[in-house]
Design a protein around this motif. Structure first.
Motif, PDB file in Angstrom:
ATOM      1  N   GLU A   1       0.333  -1.493   0.091  1.00 46.87           N
ATOM      2  CA  GLU A   1      -0.212  -0.273  -0.138  1.00 46.87           C
ATOM      3  C   GLU A   1       0.912   1.301   0.444  1.00 46.87           C
ATOM      4  O   GLU A   1       0.263   2.604  -0.375  1.00 46.87           O
ATOM      5  N   ALA A   2       2.229   0.580   0.718  1.00 45.76           N
ATOM      6  CA  ALA A   2       2.709   2.274   0.567  1.00 45.76           C
ATOM      7  C   ALA A   2       3.020   2.560  -0.756  1.00 45.76           C
ATOM      8  O   ALA A   2       3.058   3.704  -1.548  1.00 45.76           O
ATOM      9  N   THR A   3       3.714   1.703  -1.534  1.00 42.31           N
ATOM     10  CA  THR A   3       4.029   1.997  -2.618  1.00 42.31           C
ATOM     11  C   THR A   3       2.759   2.372  -3.588  1.00 42.31           C
ATOM     12  O   THR A   3       3.004   3.656  -4.599  1.00 42.31           O
TER      13      THR A   3
ATOM     14  N   THR B   1      -0.232   4.385  -2.645  1.00 42.55           N
ATOM     15  CA  THR B   1      -0.269   5.603  -2.312  1.00 42.55           C
ATOM     16  C   THR B   1       0.942   6.075  -3.312  1.00 42.55           C
ATOM     17  O   THR B   1       0.707   7.619  -3.489  1.00 42.55           O
TER      18      THR B   1
END
Length: 289
Positions: free
Chosen positions: A259-261, A263
């Motif tokens: 999810e960091a990527t 986002t």
């Protein structure tokens, strides 16, 4: 008091008729009253299911018309409850599918103020229907979706008749058979819900059937126009934090990234979900080369 005569899920007849079995509805105990109202709503789903072939044809025609021109519009028309349901369906298409606001129009009896405050007398004004068509310049590129539970509302019937003369594709939904609204449209969707438990209260079963049918019609049209990718609403507008989180999860689910990527990619692509998916997948393909 308890009423022993439980209503059947379907009672045929005109939406304005008063079924004898509900004559003393106000005397029933609350439990029986609620059960009767719920059973009355139960006919809505069956009524929509019966229209699936007609809905399919309408979706195919509407999708083709809207895809043919970048200026083609979805035009919703109606009066009273039907008009408000129509507008509700239309306004959701922007945030859900990224459908441009400029490709949307609403022809409501009594104008936009009728959404918050009923303008019941406006439904009889055929001249207002023609003025609304003129003001919005409805023409051959447009798709007009018109609703009236009775199928006889003068404002809505006039919209369909005149929009068709102008070359627009016309789709009509009504809850009574053999009515002018259905006869006047190229695609007639008969949602035959029958009489209401509360006589004439077409915001009940009739309105529920209209809402379901509108959901099916507009969603299927948007899918047909490429607004969905891998079962996701990839043209959704992430306009708040909740939707940004939903968008990031969508990107992560589709691409397999964390999810960091997702986002970071969403931010880099200006909150464009479709572009962010392609961005992540492009990076992934590049890393594997």
């Amino acid at each position: 008091m308890s009423h022993p005569d439980a209503p059947s899920p379907r009672v045929t007849g005109d939406t304005e008729a008063a079924p004898p079995r509900f004559r003393d509805l106000e005397t029933w105990n609350r439990g029986d009253l609620l059960a009767a109202l719920l059973d009355g709503q139960a006919v809505s789903l069956a009524a929509v299911r019966a229209t699936l072939p007609a809905l399919e044809a309408a979706v195919e025609a509407a999708s083709a018309r809207l895809a043919a021109s970048g200026e083609a519009r979805l035009v919703y028309a109606g009066a009273g409850t039907s008009g408000r349901l129509a507008m509700l369906d239309g306004v959701e298409l922007g945030p859900t599918f990224g459908w441009p606001f400029e490709r949307m129009a609403f022809l409501l009896a009594g104008g936009s103020q009728s959404v918050a405050r009923a303008q019941e007398g406006a439904e009889d004004d055929r001249a207002a229907a023609n003025r609304a068509l003129d003001d919005t310049a409805v023409g051959p590129a447009d798709v007009v979706v018109a609703l009236a539970a009775s199928g006889r509302t003068p404002f809505t019937c006039e919209v369909v008749a005149q929009a068709r003369r102008r070359g627009a594709l016309t789709i009509a939904m009504a809850n009574n058979p053999e009515t002018p609204l259905l006869a006047g449209a190229e695609h007639a969707i008969l949602l035959e819900t029958g009489v209401e438990v509360l006589a004439g209260s077409t915001r009940m079963a009739a309105g529920t059937a209209q809402k379901i049918a509108l959901n099916l019609l507009s969603t299927a049209v948007m899918v047909s126009l490429g607004k969905v990718f891998r079962g996701r609403m990839v043209d959704m507008r992430p306009t708040n934090e909740k939707l940004r989180r939903r968008a990031a999860r969508m990107i992560a689910d589709v691409t397999g990234c964390d999810e960091a990527t997702a986002t970071a990619s969403l931010t880099a692509c200006g909150d464009d979900i479709r572009a962010a998916i392609l961005h992540v997948e492009g990076d992934s393909n590049g890393a594997s080369d």
